[in-house]
Structures are given as structure tokens and as C-alpha cells.
Scaffold this motif. Structure first.
Motif, PDB file in Angstrom:
ATOM      1  N   LYS A  42       0.853  -1.504  -0.053  1.00  0.00           N
ATOM      2  CA  LYS A  42       0.011  -0.507   0.058  1.00  0.00           C
ATOM      3  C   LYS A  42       0.888   1.314   0.479  1.00  0.00           C
ATOM      4  O   LYS A  42       0.430   2.782  -0.210  1.00  0.00           O
ATOM      5  N   ASN A  43       1.856   1.056   0.575  1.00  0.00           N
ATOM      6  CA  ASN A  43       2.604   2.566   0.562  1.00  0.00           C
ATOM      7  C   ASN A  43       4.116   1.862  -0.083  1.00  0.00           C
ATOM      8  O   ASN A  43       5.186   0.663   0.796  1.00  0.00           O
ATOM      9  N   VAL A  44       5.185   2.417  -1.173  1.00  0.00           N
ATOM     10  CA  VAL A  44       6.195   1.652  -1.603  1.00  0.00           C
ATOM     11  C   VAL A  44       7.144   2.928  -1.631  1.00  0.00           C
ATOM     12  O   VAL A  44       6.726   3.880  -2.317  1.00  0.00           O
ATOM     13  N   LEU A  45       8.323   2.430  -2.174  1.00  0.00           N
ATOM     14  CA  LEU A  45       9.924   2.908  -1.766  1.00  0.00           C
ATOM     15  C   LEU A  45      10.114   3.186  -3.647  1.00  0.00           C
ATOM     16  O   LEU A  45      10.526   1.897  -4.037  1.00  0.00           O
ATOM     17  N   LEU A  46       9.799   3.962  -4.698  1.00  0.00           N
ATOM     18  CA  LEU A  46      10.453   3.333  -5.300  1.00  0.00           C
ATOM     19  C   LEU A  46      12.054   3.972  -5.804  1.00  0.00           C
ATOM     20  O   LEU A  46      12.846   5.165  -5.359  1.00  0.00           O
TER      21      LEU A  46
END
Length: 400
Positions: A42-46
Motif C-alpha cells: 500500500k505504500n512503496v519506495l521506488l
């Protein structure tokens, strides 16, 4: 000259083949959003290379993530070669931030940076705690990490399928690594369309890096029937397609074959290890900043020639996989054709081939050899025992 292979190995000598789940094919990137949802993110780091902005790849990935209603944070301060300094910046960035998974899009440096952010963001520690012995403490990763989805844009390091992080320690002037099965990505999305903008020289250097991984894992004393199958097919794919990928970068078939070769070579590396090429090339990166692919390219033919007596039949296989005619030749002559085939490929792809061209002084060779001797894991896999004097001689052979 096909050889008959007989395996009569004790069970404990066969290394189990472990792998990262893979989605491979044209347009596979389009399934990124679906895969992130499947993983429950639901909350990602690219983690992404800044250079991809101009090619539209970063924008495409960000839109795919947004379309699924997934929150996004971005880190794009990627070093050309990962170092303790660039890793510190990346680790500082994730400290205190909340996210439930990571995406890495770029080459090996980007993927290794994301692996490091995942490791140190999940289990904070001093960098040297996890670095492999004898340089670091070699502390095992305490437990599973967050999901990491990788989208490689180079057919180079094979980092999308390995449990390894490679970095330069600038203060010590050495290249080293962190290795543990928990570091392996959760999913690799491998799309040939993402490599079409790769420049010719980068295509050549990263492609030779792949070939090095494939040849070393095939000739490693820890090779198994399963790893050999993958490594030899990687050699064939690279031998057949690297020239085309370098000189006709829009050729999709060649780009696809190189990515497949990179994947196979990474799996071979992960299960059989590399050999003395890496021991010798790491100090060139650590002390002089020579890119990993270029250092491997320079070292590969000389180390192959050194290793011929310890793996003649395998070098015959390599020569045959690279298109050389080996039938009816004496075994040593047939084996040496593998070295000649690699040298021909390097020349055709226009990669630098000498330490003199890199302005590395001959007086430094003994110190480089001393440093190479500390890179013990690859040396233990080498089919021929290599001494300090052998290493100095190989550096000398690579000079001009």
C-alpha cells in the motif's frame, strides 16, 4: 566435441537451485501494479536511476503505481558504482520512513542500492556488520526483509536474481559484498523494452559482465548439474547476441536474448559462485574506480587461460557454445578456443582491454595482488589454485 557428463556426487555436494520469481517478456512492466497489489503493498519506495527520466520509464512506472492507489516515495540518488558513501545516503533516506515494500528500476547499482536500503532499513546496523568476511563481520541477516520488486534496465549484473549486494569501500579502496538468501528480490519483472535505450558501450560492458558470471559459474568447483545447465545456456545466448545488441540496439530479439542470458547467468552465479576474475577485478574497482563490467572484461581472458588445465572439458563446452568448431581437435587446443572466442567478442564490441589504457601503473600490481588475495570466496571456487605470484603475473599480462 560434445562431452559425456557423469555425475556421481554425494548429495551434500550438490548446491540447491534457488531462484527469484520472474515475469519475463515484452510489456511485462505493465503488470507491475497488479503484482504490487498481489503482494498486498500500500505504500512503496521506488528506487530509480535519475537517467531514466529522459526515457519515460520512470514516468510510466509511477503512473502504474498511482493507478492502483498505492502511495509512493522516490529515491533517485544512485551512484554509478555503489559505495559506502552512496549507501549511507540511501540508508539515511529510509531511516524513520514508513513503507511496506520497495521497487528498484535501473541497472545493477540501482538494484543493489535498493537491496541495501531494504536490509538496513529493516535491520539497522553498522555497514561493516553485514559486509562479508574477512573485510567485514559477515553478520547473517536476522530475518526476512520487505518485498522487493526489481525491473532491470540493463542485461548486466544479474542482480535481479542474486542474493548479493556489491559495493566499494572508498576509505579502504576495496570492492566487497554482502551475501544472504534473504537479500534476494521477491519478484523480477524483466522486460526487453526497458533496455532499448541502453548505449552501445554500456551494452558491451554489462554484457561482458554477464558473460564473466556465466563462464565463472560454469567452471566453478561448486557448479552442479542444475547451475551448469543455466550457465552454459547463458554463454550461448551472450555469444550469439551481444554483438547485435551493441551494434543494433533496436534489435528486440537480441535485447531479449541478452536479458535471458543475464537472468540465467545470475542464477548460475547465485548457486555456484564466481571465481578468480572477481577476486582480481574487485581491487581495480576499489582502488581506481574501474567499473565492474570493464574490470571483469580485462581479467576474463587471462584468468580463463590460467584455469585451462583445471577444467579443460568445460572450456571445450564454452568454446562450442560460443560457436567455435571443436570437433577432431586435441582437447587442449579445443579448450583454448574458448579464450580466443572471448577475446574476439571483446574486440568486436569495442571494450577497452588493457590496464595500460586505464593508466594503472605496473608498480601497483603487487599491492593489487595482495588485495585480490583477500577476496577469498571466489578464489575458493577457482578450478586452479592461484598464488600471489600468479596474480601479479596475470595483472602484468593485462597491462598491454
Amino acid at each position: 566435441m560434445a562431452r559425456e557428463i557423469e555425475y556421481n556426487l554425494p548429495v551434500e555436494s550438490i548446491i540447491p537451485l534457488t531462484t527469484t520469481p520472474v515475469k519475463f517478456g515484452y510489456g511485462a512492466t505493465d503488470e507491475l501494479g497488479y503484482e504490487l497489489k498481489r503482494l498486498g503493498l500500500k505504500n512503496v519506495l521506488l528506487v530509480v536511476d535519475k537517467k531514466l527520466v529522459g526515457f519515460g520509464l520512470r514516468d510510466k512506472v509511477e503512473k502504474l503505481i498511482a493507478a492502483e492507489g498505492i502511495a509512493l516515495q522516490v529515491f533517485d540518488e544512485i551512484g554509478i558504482e555503489p559505495t559506502n558513501v552512496s549507501f549511507k545516503k540511501a540508508i539515511d533516506f529510509v531511516t524513520g520512513k514508513k513503507f511496506d515494500g520497495l521497487i528498484a528500476m535501473g541497472g545493477g547499482s540501482t538494484i543493489d542500492t535498493a537491496k541495501a536500503m531494504n536490509l538496513f532499513g529493516t535491520y539497522p546496523a553498522d555497514l561493516m556488520d553485514y559486509v562479508n568476511k574477512p573485510i567485514g563481520q559477515g553478520k547473517p541477516v536476522p530475518g526476512p526483509l520487505k518485498p522487493l520488486v526489481v525491473l532491470p534496465t540493463t542485461a548486466g549484473t544479474g542482480s535481479e536474481s542474486t542474493p548479493v549486494i556489491v559495493l566499494d569501500l572508498l576509505d579502504l579502496k576495496v570492492k566487497t559484498g554482502i551475501s544472504h538468501q534473504y537479500i534476494r528480490p521477491s519478484l523480477a519483472i524483466i522486460d526487453p523494452l526497458n533496455t532499448l535505450t541502453l548505449p552501445p558501450l554500456v551494452t558491451a560492458a554489462t554484457g561482458m559482465d554477464v558473460l564473466t558470471h556465466a563462464i565463472e559459474s560454469y567452471t566453478s568447483v561448486n557448479a552442479s548439474p542444475m547451475s551448469e545447465l543455466l550457465s552454459l545456456e547463458a554463454i550461448r545466448l551472450i555469444g550469439d547476441n551481444l554483438r547485435t545488441a551493441v551494434h543494433d540496439g533496436a534489435n528486440l530479439e537480441a535485447r531479449e536474448a541478452m536479458l535471458l542470458g543475464s537472468l540465467y547467468a545470475g542464477l548460475g552465479l547465485a548457486n555456484a559462485g564466481v571465481t578468480a576474475v572477481h577476486s582480481l577485478s574487485y581491487p581495480l574497482g576499489g582502488k581506481y574506480g574501474v567499473s565492474h563490467g570493464l574490470a571483469n572484461t580485462i581479467m576474463l581472458p587471462r584468468v580463463m587461460a590460467f584455469n585451462l588445465p583445471g577444467a579443460r572439458e568445460k572450456f571445450v563446452d564454452i568454446a562450442e557454445a560460443m560457436g567455435e568448431k571443436v570437433d577432431d581437435l586435441p582437447i587442449r587446443e579445443a579448450a583454448y578456443l574458448a579464450v580466443a572466442a572471448v577475446e574476439s567478442l571483446i574486440e568486436d564490441c569495442g571494450v577497452l582491454t588493457t590496464l595500460e589504457e586505464l593508466e594503472i601503473p605496473e608498480k601497483d600490481f603487487p599491492a593489487l595482488a595482495e588485495a585480490a588475495m583477500t577476496v577469498a570466496r571466489p578464489l575458493a571456487n577457482n578450478p586452479c589454485r592461484m598464488t600471489l605470484e600468479d596474480m601479479v603475473e596475470i595483472y602484468q599480462e593485462c597491462y598491454s
